[in-house]
Design a protein around this motif. Structure first.
Motif, PDB file in Angstrom:
ATOM      1  N   ILE A 211       0.798  -1.409  -0.035  1.00  0.00           N
ATOM      2  CA  ILE A 211      -0.016  -0.049  -0.141  1.00  0.00           C
ATOM      3  C   ILE A 211       0.845   1.146   0.092  1.00  0.00           C
ATOM      4  CG2 ILE A 211      -1.573   1.130   1.334  1.00  0.00           C
ATOM      5  CD1 ILE A 211      -2.916  -1.225   2.498  1.00  0.00           C
ATOM      6  N   GLN A 212       2.086   1.309   0.816  1.00  0.00           N
ATOM      7  CA  GLN A 212       2.735   2.408   0.804  1.00  0.00           C
ATOM      8  C   GLN A 212       3.374   2.624  -0.458  1.00  0.00           C
ATOM      9  OE1 GLN A 212       5.864   1.899   3.734  1.00  0.00           O
ATOM     10  NE2 GLN A 212       6.199   4.279   3.810  1.00  0.00           N
ATOM     11  N   ARG A 213       3.906   1.556  -1.115  1.00  0.00           N
ATOM     12  CA  ARG A 213       4.449   1.721  -2.316  1.00  0.00           C
ATOM     13  C   ARG A 213       3.724   2.302  -3.442  1.00  0.00           C
ATOM     14  NH1 ARG A 213       5.606  -3.123  -3.080  1.00  0.00           N
ATOM     15  NH2 ARG A 213       3.992  -3.469  -4.590  1.00  0.00           N
ATOM     16  N   ILE A 214       2.303   1.825  -3.416  1.00  0.00           N
ATOM     17  CA  ILE A 214       1.339   2.305  -4.618  1.00  0.00           C
ATOM     18  C   ILE A 214       0.994   4.012  -4.178  1.00  0.00           C
ATOM     19  CG2 ILE A 214      -0.977   2.262  -5.293  1.00  0.00           C
ATOM     20  CD1 ILE A 214       0.970  -0.184  -6.032  1.00  0.00           C
ATOM     21  N   ILE A 215       0.831   4.286  -2.954  1.00  0.00           N
ATOM     22  CA  ILE A 215       0.556   5.636  -2.620  1.00  0.00           C
ATOM     23  C   ILE A 215       1.749   6.408  -3.100  1.00  0.00           C
ATOM     24  CG2 ILE A 215       0.359   7.103  -0.778  1.00  0.00           C
ATOM     25  CD1 ILE A 215      -1.360   5.046   0.761  1.00  0.00           C
ATOM     26  N   SER A 216       2.790   5.985  -2.968  1.00  0.00           N
ATOM     27  CA  SER A 216       4.220   6.901  -3.264  1.00  0.00           C
ATOM     28  C   SER A 216       4.343   7.013  -4.628  1.00  0.00           C
ATOM     29  CB  SER A 216       5.427   6.394  -2.669  1.00  0.00           C
ATOM     30  OG  SER A 216       6.270   7.029  -2.606  1.00  0.00           O
ATOM     31  N   GLN A 217       4.538   5.772  -5.412  1.00  0.00           N
ATOM     32  CA  GLN A 217       4.813   5.829  -6.558  1.00  0.00           C
ATOM     33  C   GLN A 217       3.771   6.276  -7.666  1.00  0.00           C
ATOM     34  OE1 GLN A 217       6.151   1.676  -7.530  1.00  0.00           O
ATOM     35  NE2 GLN A 217       7.779   1.826  -6.181  1.00  0.00           N
ATOM     36  N   GLU A 218       2.629   6.004  -7.226  1.00  0.00           N
ATOM     37  CA  GLU A 218       1.448   6.371  -8.265  1.00  0.00           C
ATOM     38  C   GLU A 218       0.750   7.805  -7.891  1.00  0.00           C
ATOM     39  OE1 GLU A 218       0.581   4.757 -10.684  1.00  0.00           O
ATOM     40  OE2 GLU A 218       1.696   2.998 -10.059  1.00  0.00           O
ATOM     41  N   GLY A 219       1.506   8.633  -7.030  1.00  0.00           N
ATOM     42  CA  GLY A 219       1.151  10.061  -6.917  1.00  0.00           C
ATOM     43  C   GLY A 219      -0.128  10.237  -5.952  1.00  0.00           C
ATOM     44  N   PHE A 220      -0.375   9.486  -4.978  1.00  0.00           N
ATOM     45  CA  PHE A 220      -1.491   9.808  -4.197  1.00  0.00           C
ATOM     46  C   PHE A 220      -1.032  10.374  -2.988  1.00  0.00           C
ATOM     47  CE2 PHE A 220      -2.821   6.325  -6.862  1.00  0.00           C
ATOM     48  CZ  PHE A 220      -4.024   6.721  -7.429  1.00  0.00           C
ATOM     49  N   ASP A 221       0.129  10.430  -2.624  1.00  0.00           N
ATOM     50  CA  ASP A 221       0.707  11.106  -1.369  1.00  0.00           C
ATOM     51  C   ASP A 221       0.360  12.537  -1.347  1.00  0.00           C
ATOM     52  OD1 ASP A 221       2.079  11.595   0.919  1.00  0.00           O
ATOM     53  OD2 ASP A 221       4.106  10.807   0.425  1.00  0.00           O
ATOM     54  N   GLY A 222      -0.354  13.029  -0.439  1.00  0.00           N
ATOM     55  CA  GLY A 222      -0.783  14.385  -0.465  1.00  0.00           C
ATOM     56  C   GLY A 222       0.410  15.248   0.109  1.00  0.00           C
ATOM     57  N   SER A 223       1.552  14.816   0.752  1.00  0.00           N
ATOM     58  CA  SER A 223       2.523  15.457   1.217  1.00  0.00           C
ATOM     59  C   SER A 223       3.537  15.868   0.015  1.00  0.00           C
ATOM     60  CB  SER A 223       3.305  15.165   2.383  1.00  0.00           C
ATOM     61  OG  SER A 223       3.713  13.654   1.977  1.00  0.00           O
ATOM     62  N   ASP A 224       3.329  14.977  -1.265  1.00  0.00           N
ATOM     63  CA  ASP A 224       4.194  15.263  -2.398  1.00  0.00           C
ATOM     64  C   ASP A 224       3.498  15.934  -3.410  1.00  0.00           C
ATOM     65  OD1 ASP A 224       6.434  15.309  -4.333  1.00  0.00           O
ATOM     66  OD2 ASP A 224       6.175  13.242  -4.689  1.00  0.00           O
ATOM     67  N   PRO A 225       3.683  17.037  -3.961  1.00  0.00           N
ATOM     68  CA  PRO A 225       2.940  17.836  -5.120  1.00  0.00           C
ATOM     69  C   PRO A 225       2.813  16.817  -6.270  1.00  0.00           C
ATOM     70  CG  PRO A 225       4.384  19.371  -4.064  1.00  0.00           C
ATOM     71  CD  PRO A 225       4.806  18.009  -3.408  1.00  0.00           C
ATOM     72  N   GLN A 226       1.602  16.570  -6.651  1.00  0.00           N
ATOM     73  CA  GLN A 226       1.396  15.965  -7.993  1.00  0.00           C
ATOM     74  C   GLN A 226       1.407  16.692  -9.131  1.00  0.00           C
ATOM     75  OE1 GLN A 226      -2.319  13.356  -7.558  1.00  0.00           O
ATOM     76  NE2 GLN A 226      -2.128  13.563  -5.358  1.00  0.00           N
ATOM     77  N   LYS A 227       2.086  16.013 -10.173  1.00  0.00           N
ATOM     78  CA  LYS A 227       2.378  16.843 -11.413  1.00  0.00           C
ATOM     79  C   LYS A 227       1.191  16.388 -12.189  1.00  0.00           C
ATOM     80  CE  LYS A 227       7.412  16.833 -10.944  1.00  0.00           C
ATOM     81  NZ  LYS A 227       8.633  16.668 -11.763  1.00  0.00           N
ATOM     82  N   LYS A 228       0.517  15.343 -12.124  1.00  0.00           N
ATOM     83  CA  LYS A 228      -0.657  14.800 -12.987  1.00  0.00           C
ATOM     84  C   LYS A 228      -1.741  15.049 -12.442  1.00  0.00           C
ATOM     85  CE  LYS A 228      -0.645  10.029 -11.144  1.00  0.00           C
ATOM     86  NZ  LYS A 228      -0.674   8.636 -11.344  1.00  0.00           N
ATOM     87  N   GLN A 229      -2.893  14.974 -13.110  1.00  0.00           N
ATOM     88  CA  GLN A 229      -4.071  15.049 -12.633  1.00  0.00           C
ATOM     89  C   GLN A 229      -4.443  14.394 -11.366  1.00  0.00           C
ATOM     90  OE1 GLN A 229      -7.268  14.702 -15.673  1.00  0.00           O
ATOM     91  NE2 GLN A 229      -8.823  15.176 -14.281  1.00  0.00           N
ATOM     92  N   LYS A 230      -5.140  14.972 -10.528  1.00  0.00           N
ATOM     93  CA  LYS A 230      -5.432  14.230  -9.132  1.00  0.00           C
ATOM     94  C   LYS A 230      -6.398  13.251  -9.403  1.00  0.00           C
ATOM     95  CE  LYS A 230      -4.261  18.179  -5.929  1.00  0.00           C
ATOM     96  NZ  LYS A 230      -3.765  19.002  -7.048  1.00  0.00           N
ATOM     97  N   ASN A 231      -6.313  12.103  -8.624  1.00  0.00           N
ATOM     98  CA  ASN A 231      -7.406  11.144  -8.629  1.00  0.00           C
ATOM     99  C   ASN A 231      -7.319  10.344  -7.183  1.00  0.00           C
ATOM    100  OD1 ASN A 231      -9.258   9.356  -9.499  1.00  0.00           O
ATOM    101  ND2 ASN A 231      -7.766   8.188 -11.149  1.00  0.00           N
ATOM    102  N   ILE A 232      -8.171   9.569  -6.887  1.00  0.00           N
ATOM    103  CA  ILE A 232      -8.538   8.744  -5.669  1.00  0.00           C
ATOM    104  C   ILE A 232      -7.927   7.407  -5.740  1.00  0.00           C
ATOM    105  CG2 ILE A 232     -10.185   8.280  -3.998  1.00  0.00           C
ATOM    106  CD1 ILE A 232      -9.648  11.131  -4.163  1.00  0.00           C
TER     107      ILE A 232
END
Length: 404
Positions: A211-232
């Motif tokens: 779960i931690q790997r998916i959240i970090s690698q796929e851009g779901f981490d709220g503390s890290d600015p997302q460059k792509k379009q936000k998703n859930i």
């Protein structure tokens, strides 16, 4: 003159104040979500509009929904699939974890979304049923007639959440539009060596790392600015705490690793809080012998809903519950950005499984005041009414009739 006009405008209540948009309001543009009117938190649908109504509008992003399984796991599995099906329709990413059934099989059995034509047909059927109930309205207590109605039947005006036909499965074309990840414990045990994390068992440690790997690698981490379009990211974990997860809390009053499950939930909540994700977990609470463990699990969850099925119990043949298949117990609702939680206006909830729909409704006592009901039947109903909670509007005393 201008100053006088401005003073007159202010006198009439006009103001130049403009409310500044909240920093998190941009998240409302995420598909399949809406901000809560009560606490401003971003909400997503559970896939069952009647459940969303009970939970105060939906499931808040960053929270954990715990489902206490019914005895045979039939209805809790439906809620689990509704949650995932809603994610597919809304275009959310999925993470499905199971130690019992392969995630691929779970996704193939997701219910199909209802089209507008099908929703209209079911809406007409519900209207016909309501018209039949109206003919018997004089037999129902006056206090029930004024209660607000829960959203149980499909309506075309619904903009948040969807309805699904459990008699059909979702087409494979819809899965091509989303990204989903799977975690099947038997396969993970073969691929990786033994993992021990935070003094918890290997199965929970592997699941947390995934779960931690998916959240970090796929851009779901709220503390890290997302460059792509936000998703859930929707996370679904099936039958957590069972023996299949290498946990013995369901078979022993003094398990070997009594804190393994609670540690997992503690770390998982931390991951959810800082990410654009929501999680649903089903747990066999009726098998956990140590009630202290279940209390800790409840405290470490945000929303807790229990399902009590009538299958194999005395209530299955009880005339009081002839229109329902089980009870719904809302154990806990989170306190988000407020000192109090969104308490449901009623605690007497039941569910029924129709031909195509699974709905949650208010529990009402059937009318027993007609002339066709014998005195003996009324006494039996009065004795059975003791099983209902005091909030149901009826409390039988001795062998008297039901008093509304």
């Amino acid at each position: 003159m201008a100053a006088a006009a401005g003073g007159a405008a202010r006198g009439r209540g006009a103001t130049s104040f403009q409310r500044k948009a909240a920093a998190g309001s941009r998240l409302a543009t995420v598909a399949g979500t809406r901000p809560s009117v009560r606490h401003g938190q971003l909400l997503l649908s559970s896939g069952l509009p009647s459940l969303d109504c009970v939970l105060g509008g939906g499931i808040a992003v960053g929270t954990l929904l715990l489902i206490e399984e019914d005895k045979y796991g039939l209805y809790s599995n439906l809620l689990f699939k509704y949650f995932l099906a809603e994610g597919v329709v809304c275009g959310h990413d999925l993470f499905v974890a199971s130690a019992k059934e392969h995630p691929d099989s779970i996704l193939k059995e997701l219910p199909a979304p209802l089209l507008d034509e099908q929703r209209n047909e079911l809406g007409e059927e519900a209207t016909a049923v309501k018209s039949e109930d109206f003919q018997d309205s004089m037999k129902i207590a006056w206090r029930y007639q004024n209660l607000p109605k829960m959203e149980a039947s499909p309506t075309t005006s619904t903009k948040f959440g969807h309805y699904y036909d459990i008699s059909k499965t979702m087409s494979s074309e819809l899965f091509q539009l989303i990204k989903w990840h799977s975690f099947y414990l038997p396969e993970e045990l073969c691929l990786q060596p033994t993992v021990k994390t935070c003094n918890m068992n290997s199965a929970y440690g592997r699941l947390l790392l995934s779960i931690q790997r998916i959240i970090s690698q796929e851009g779901f981490d709220g503390s890290d600015p997302q460059k792509k379009q936000k998703n859930i990211l929707r996370i679904g974990i099936q039958s957590l705490g069972s023996l299949l997860w290498d946990d013995d809390i369901c078979c022993s009053d003094t398990p070997e690793d009594i804190h393994s499950l609670t540690k997992f939930l503690y770390v998982l909540r931390g991951l959810l809080r800082k990410s654009l994700s929501a999680c649903i977990i089903t747990i066999p609470a009726h098998l956990i012998e140590n009630k202290a463990i279940m209390e800790r699990v409840t405290n470490l969850s945000d929303t807790v809903v229990g399902l009590e099925s009538f299958i194999g119990s005395e209530r299955e043949t009880n005339p009081l519950y002839k229109d329902y298949h089980g009870l719904v117990h809302v154990r806990q609702i989170p306190q988000l950005n407020s000192l109090i939680c969104d308490v449901s206006d009623t605690k007497d909830l039941a569910f029924r499984l129709k031909r195509k729909l699974f709905t949650i409704e208010r529990l009402h006592l059937p009318p027993d005041l007609s002339d066709t009901v014998s005195r003996t039947s009324k006494q039996e109903l009065a004795g059975s009414a003791k099983l209902l909670s005091s909030g149901c509007g009826a409390m039988a005393i001795g062998k008297k009739h039901l008093d509304f």
